[in-house]
Design an enzyme around this catalytic site. Structure first.
Site, mmCIF file in Angstrom:
data_model
loop_
_atom_site.group_PDB
_atom_site.id
_atom_site.type_symbol
_atom_site.label_atom_id
_atom_site.label_comp_id
_atom_site.label_asym_id
_atom_site.label_seq_id
_atom_site.Cartn_x
_atom_site.Cartn_y
_atom_site.Cartn_z
ATOM 1 N N PHE A 111 -0.601 -2.335 -7.660
ATOM 2 C CA PHE A 111 -1.040 -3.732 -7.516
ATOM 3 C C PHE A 111 -1.545 -4.033 -6.120
ATOM 4 O O PHE A 111 -2.252 -5.007 -5.916
ATOM 5 C CB PHE A 111 0.105 -4.685 -7.890
ATOM 6 C CG PHE A 111 1.044 -4.996 -6.764
ATOM 7 C CD1 PHE A 111 2.078 -4.138 -6.436
ATOM 8 C CD2 PHE A 111 0.874 -6.158 -6.015
ATOM 9 C CE1 PHE A 111 2.931 -4.426 -5.383
ATOM 10 C CE2 PHE A 111 1.728 -6.454 -4.961
ATOM 11 C CZ PHE A 111 2.760 -5.576 -4.645
ATOM 12 N N LYS A 112 -1.211 -3.200 -5.135
ATOM 13 C CA LYS A 112 -1.661 -3.431 -3.769
ATOM 14 C C LYS A 112 -3.188 -3.501 -3.683
ATOM 15 O O LYS A 112 -3.728 -4.126 -2.786
ATOM 16 C CB LYS A 112 -1.158 -2.335 -2.833
ATOM 17 C CG LYS A 112 0.342 -2.100 -2.823
ATOM 18 C CD LYS A 112 1.065 -2.995 -1.877
ATOM 19 C CE LYS A 112 2.539 -2.680 -1.619
ATOM 20 N NZ LYS A 112 3.397 -2.287 -2.693
ATOM 21 N N ASP A 113 -3.864 -2.855 -4.630
ATOM 22 C CA ASP A 113 -5.333 -2.890 -4.614
ATOM 23 C C ASP A 113 -5.879 -4.312 -4.745
ATOM 24 O O ASP A 113 -6.952 -4.609 -4.220
ATOM 25 C CB ASP A 113 -5.900 -2.049 -5.763
ATOM 26 C CG ASP A 113 -5.726 -0.555 -5.536
ATOM 27 O OD1 ASP A 113 -5.834 -0.108 -4.384
ATOM 28 O OD2 ASP A 113 -5.500 0.169 -6.530
ATOM 29 N N MET A 116 -5.657 -5.632 -1.210
ATOM 30 C CA MET A 116 -6.269 -4.802 -0.178
ATOM 31 C C MET A 116 -7.782 -4.709 -0.345
ATOM 32 O O MET A 116 -8.524 -4.763 0.639
ATOM 33 C CB MET A 116 -5.632 -3.426 -0.238
ATOM 34 C CG MET A 116 -5.612 -2.742 1.072
ATOM 35 S SD MET A 116 -4.686 -3.607 2.332
ATOM 36 C CE MET A 116 -3.070 -2.948 2.086
#
Ligand SMILES: *Cc1c(COP(=O)(O)O)cnc(C)c1O
Length: 461
Positions: A111-113, A116
Site C-alpha cells: 500500500f505504500k505505493d 509514494m
C-alpha cells in the site's frame, strides 16, 4: 491552509513546504492547522468516480494554492498510471459484511505505493518549479524503502538513500530495493533493527548542519503528504459500500500509525466511520497503550509481518496531538519521556483515544492460522499483515456495520510465511517475475551517524 508542528516550536508551513521538509525542526510532525471537511453531498457525489477523480476531490482542500488544478490532476494521473488494476484499490468480499480492500496493485506490491507514487510526482513538480534539488533519507522495515526508490528512481532533482535493517527484510523486499539500476537511488543495509534505522534518520534531521548541507528531505510515513494520500482510499471504499448513507468500520494492520491515522483524518473530514481498529502483531505496544497500559518501549521481536515490527510508532504522535486537544507542550513532554523508555497517557487523552480507536493483536500462530482458514473460507490468499488484520477484524466487527479490512501487501512479498501457512507458494505477478535474476547493489553500513552521513555526502550527485 497552514501546517503546524505537533510540538509547537517550528515555523508554520504551506502544504508544499511541509511536504518538502518532512520532520519539523522541533522534532515534531506537521499536521493541518484545521482539518477541512467535505459535506454529505460532496461525499455522496464521489460515488462512481474514478480513483483519480476521488483523489483530486479528497486531497485538494489540503493543498491550499500550492498546485494548480491542472498540475494536480496531472500529478495524480501519472502517480497511479503504473498500477495494475483499473480500480486502483479494489474491494473484495470475504464474508457477509466483511470486505478486503486490496492495496497491493501498485509497482512494489504494497500500500505504500499509493502515497509514494503520488509524493514522487509532487516532489518533481515542486522542485522543478523551484529549480532545486534534495536528498531524501528514509528508514524502512521493508516496504517504504522499495516504494520510495520505485517512485523517485530516475528523477533528476532527487537522490534517495534508504536505511533498512540488515537481514530483517524479506528477500523480495530487499531485491526491490537493491535491483533498481538508476544511480540516484541507494540501498543501505544497517547493522541494527528498524527502530535503529528510524532513529538514525531522525538524528540526521536533527543535525542541522548536515540537514541543510545536503538539503535533506524525508518521505517516511511521517511526511504529511503521504498521510493525506492515504485518506483517499478510505473515501473510495466507504462510498462504494454506501457511505455517506451507511456507516462503515475499518481494520488496519498497523506499525508506524500512518495508515490508520489517515482513517482518522477521513473521519474528521466527515466520512461516517464507526470504528477504526488498530491491528498489531506480537509487537503490540500500540494495542497495550490503547488498552490503557501506557506506552512503554520493549524489544522488537522479529515476526512474519515485519512491516509492523515496531516499538516507536512515529505517527502515533499525531494521534496524541489530537487526543491532547492540540496541546503541543504536552506532546513535546511525552516525546521527551519516550526517549527514556515511555510515558503514561492522561485520563482525558485516553478517553479521546478510546472514542476513536479500537485495537487487537494477533500472535504468530494466529496469523498463520488465519492465512490458512481465510484461503479455505473465501479463496483469498492473504499476506501476513493482512492476516493479522483479518483476525482482529473478525473479533471486533459488529454484525450490522460493514467492516473493511486493509490488505496492505501482496502475498508474494512474503512467500515463505504464506507457503508455510497455506501450502501454496504465492507467485509474483508476471511483470516482476525476473526479480530474482536482477543484479543487486547495496552498501553495508554500521549503526553510526557519522558513517552514514559520510556515505551520503560522498554519494550524492
Ligand atoms: C508499512 C506497512 C504496514 C504498517 O503501516 P503503518 O502506516 O506504518 O502503520 C502494514 N503492512 C504493510 C505491508 C506495510 O508495508
Amino acid at each position: 491552509m497552514k501546517y503546524i508542528s505537533t510540538r509547537g516550536q517550528a515555523p508554520e508551513l504551506t502544504f508544499e513546504e511541509a511536504m518538502l521538509t518532512g520532520l519539523a525542526r522541533d522534532g515534531g510532525l506537521y499536521v493541518p492547522a484545521e482539518i477541512p471537511t467535505l459535506s454529505r453531498d460532496e461525499i455522496a457525489a464521489l460515488s462512481g468516480l474514478s480513483y483519480e477523480e476521488t483523489a483530486f476531490r479528497v486531497m485538494k482542500p489540503f493543498l491550499g494554492d500550492c498546485f494548480t488544478d491542472e498540475e494536480f490532476r496531472g500529478i495524480i494521473e501519472r502517480a497511479y498510471a503504473g498500477f495494475n488494476h483499473a480500480a486502483r484499490a479494489p474491494l473484495k468480499q470475504l464474508a457477509p459484511n466483511h470486505f478486503l480492500l486490496e492495496l497491493f496493485h501498485g509497482p512494489t506490491l504494497a500500500f505504500k505505493d499509493f502515497a509514494m507514487q503520488l509524493i514522487g510526482q509532487l516532489f518533481q513538480v515542486a522542485l522543478q518549479r523551484r529549480n532545486d534539488r534534495v536528498t531524501i533519507a528514509g528508514a524502512t522495515s521493508g516496504d517504504t524503502g522499495s516504494a520510495a526508490m520505485e517512485a523517485f528512481r530516475g528523477l533528476s532533482n532527487v537522490d534517495v538513500f534508504i536505511l533498512y535493517p540488515h537481514g530483517r527484510v524479506s528477500e523480495v523486499q530487499r531485491r526491490q530495493m537493491t535491483t533498481p539500476a538508476d544511480q540516484n537511488v541507494h540501498a543501505l543495509a544497517l547493522e541494527g533493527d528498524f527502530d535503529d534505522c528510524q532513529a538514525r534518520v531522525k538524528d540526521m534531521f536533527n543535525d542541522f548542519e548536515f540537514r541543510d548541507g545536503v538539503k535533506l528531505a524525508g518521505v517516511n510515513s511521517i511526511n504529511i503528504a503521504r498521510v493525506l494520500a492515504q485518506v483517499v482510499y478510505y473515501f473510495s471504499s466507504a462510498v462504494s459500500l454506501g457511505a455517506p448513507e451507511r456507516e462503515v468500520s475499518f481494520t488496519v494492520p498497523t506499525g508506524n500509525f500512518g495508515d490508520i491515522f489517515a482513517g482518522y483524518v477521513a473521519k474528521q473530514m466527515g466520512l461516517p466511520i464507526k470504528d477504526l481498529v488498530v491491528a498489531t502483531n506480537q509487537n503490540d505496544i500500540l494495542h497495550r497503550c490503547l488498552e490503557g497500559q501506557g506506552y512503554h518501549k520493549g524489544d522488537t521481536v522479529p515476526s512474519i509481518s515485519p512491516s509492523m515490527d515496531i516499538q516507536v510508532s512515529s505517527n502515533f504522535e499525531r494521534a496524541l496531538y489530537f487526543a491532547y486537544d492540540k496541546d503541543t507542550s504536552a506532546v513535546a513532554q511525552l516525546m521527551d519521556e519516550l526517549k527514556s523508555g515511555g510515558f503514561e497517557v492522561s485520563q482525558g487523552a485516553m478517553q479521546a483515544l478510546s472514542e476513536t480507536y479500537k485495537s487487537g493483536r494477533a500472535s504468530e500462530e494466529e496469523t498463520l492460522a488465519t492465512i490458512k482458514s481465510e484461503l479455505a473460507a473465501s479463496g483469498e490468499l492473504l499476506c501476513p499483515h493482512g492476516a493479522v488484520a483479518v483476525k482482529v477484524a473478525a473479533e471486533q466487527r459488529a454484525a450490522d456495520v460493514p467492516m473493511i479490512t486493509l490488505a496492505t501487501a501482496h502475498p508474494a512479498k512474503f512467500p515463505a510465511a504464506v507457503e508455510k501457512a497455506s501450502g501454496q507458494y504465492p507467485d509474483l505477478p508476471d511483470r516482476m517475475a525476473d526479480l530474482y535474476e536482477r543484479e543487486e547493489r547495496l552498501s553495508r553500513i554500521d549503526n553510526d551517524l557519522a558513517a552514514i552521513e559520510d556515505h551520503i555526502r560522498k554519494n550524492i550527485a
